[in-house]
Design a protein around this motif. Sequence first.
Motif, PDB file in Angstrom:
ATOM      1  N   GLU A   1      15.794  17.712  15.795  1.00  0.00           N
ATOM      2  CA  GLU A   1      15.410  18.511  16.968  1.00  0.00           C
ATOM      3  C   GLU A   1      15.159  19.964  16.556  1.00  0.00           C
ATOM      4  N   ALA A   2      16.031  20.500  15.703  1.00  0.00           N
ATOM      5  CA  ALA A   2      15.896  21.892  15.265  1.00  0.00           C
ATOM      6  C   ALA A   2      14.635  22.087  14.422  1.00  0.00           C
ATOM      7  N   LEU A   3      14.332  21.098  13.590  1.00  0.00           N
ATOM      8  CA  LEU A   3      13.179  21.227  12.701  1.00  0.00           C
ATOM      9  C   LEU A   3      11.875  20.880  13.408  1.00  0.00           C
ATOM     10  N   GLY A   4      11.981  20.190  14.547  1.00  0.00           N
ATOM     11  CA  GLY A   4      10.782  19.779  15.272  1.00  0.00           C
ATOM     12  C   GLY A   4      10.096  18.586  14.625  1.00  0.00           C
ATOM     13  N   ARG A   5      10.827  17.881  13.790  1.00  0.00           N
ATOM     14  CA  ARG A   5      10.298  16.664  13.171  1.00  0.00           C
ATOM     15  C   ARG A   5      11.485  15.834  12.682  1.00  0.00           C
ATOM     16  N   PRO A   6      11.315  14.524  12.541  1.00  0.00           N
ATOM     17  CA  PRO A   6      12.455  13.714  12.100  1.00  0.00           C
ATOM     18  C   PRO A   6      12.913  14.136  10.704  1.00  0.00           C
ATOM     19  N   VAL A   7      14.223  14.087  10.496  1.00  0.00           N
ATOM     20  CA  VAL A   7      14.774  14.379   9.170  1.00  0.00           C
ATOM     21  C   VAL A   7      14.350  13.261   8.229  1.00  0.00           C
TER      22      VAL A   7
END
Lengths: 130, 366
Positions: free
Chosen positions: B155-161
Amino acid sequence: MNIPRELRYTNTHEWVRVKGGVATVGITDYAQQQLSEITYVELPDLNDQVNVSDEVAFVESVKAASDVYAPVSGTIIEVNTAVADEPERINRDPYGEGWLFKIRMSDPKEIASLLDADRYEEQLPPDEEE
Amino acid sequence: MRTPLYDEHRALGARMVDFAGWEMPVQYEGILSEHARTRTACTVFDTCHMGEFELSGPTAEADLERLLTMRVGTLAVGQCRYGYLLRDDGGVLDDLTCYRFGPDRFWLIVNAGTRASDFEWIRAHVSPGTRLQDRSDELGKLDVQGPRSWWVLGEALGRPVPPLTYFRLAETEWEGHTLVISRTGYTGEWGYEVYGPAEIALALWRRLVAAGATPAGLGARDTLRLEMGYPLYGHELSVERTPVAAARGAFVDIGKEFIGGAAVRRDLERGCARYLAGLRLEGRRAARGGAVALWDGRAVGEVTSGAYAPSLGVAVALAYLDAELAREGVRLELEVGRARLTATVVSLPFWTAGTARASQPPGAIA
């Protein structure tokens, strides 16, 4: 910092509520804040004879620990077993449900040597953090 | 010294302490709640104080093989491995993790308190063809830990880890910067250590908090690692002992040559006088570092770390005990002030429900 006017204090951060020859004792709001979350309490035994400044109880948090000293001399007539089971009561309400033990005083004159709220507040270290 | 997040910690109302010369948050809301959030949800720790060294060049692998106790040559690109840096006499200079980024490029993640001495030691032992850089000041580091970490970091990165198994790492882009993410940590839960330029540490921290990570301090970090039986340098590990005393032969590959290897082999063959053991106490009262262990009235060991273990509801400790007593089921006493607390040697970790090694993000629908 909550320092009720009607209580007496020690410079080792105990509070005392005197009523009819019985002193109810706990640790102050300052003390519980310094210790932070309390995880263990050791209480004196009923009928223990205690003298002023005796180590009679022990309070421990995740990071620190502190002895609790008898503010007055006398006999332990009641202990708060609820805080032994649920030590966080001391953090939640140090002057109420977080009380530790009651002493039937052998020398009520000792009360005069305890600090009042103003003098207790004066001897606290200056605010570093909050 | 202060990390890039110092002002943020103060603004969040953290209680600050000195740790290895760094002004660090010991707690925000409280150690117990931060501990619980790590076990059940997701927390973020400021670990910018830790050190990162980069070694590169054609001789880097061979140098690391000789400097470190664990096998470096078998590390795949994108893999990390934990081990020790030893003196010639086998004393532990540090415990660290080695990351491999390419055939000739590695990182070492080292403790804050040993960063300077580690660097000097390594500099004195690398080949002229190896480039050694201390990147600690230019890099920030945040630990995102807990069973919700995969969701929160994504969520923080705006993409899946990126999908990472335990002790694997990946690089990813975030707002024009390269981040390094490893599936590692010091809590026993699913989680990540995230590295990026120091100047974006604050923005990433805030994004993580907005995504649901609870700020957690060194207090919870210590109770979490203690419940896992993980050593803390300066407590369980020091130059006074070889790593054999702390971990029997783990994190050491005696099939290779490395500095301190002769002392390690000696300890493995002849045994150590004392070994590290886990102790479970009977109540909530803790035995702290320095408490003496007694058995049959004589001193048989010493506690190195001890605290109330919030996930277990009793106190636990790590202690060095005489070899014959460092085995499961032995009952002994710990001298704490005027009290003697009964303790039983138990297997590690104390906390066995950790999610660190889970094969998919906890709670995910298979």
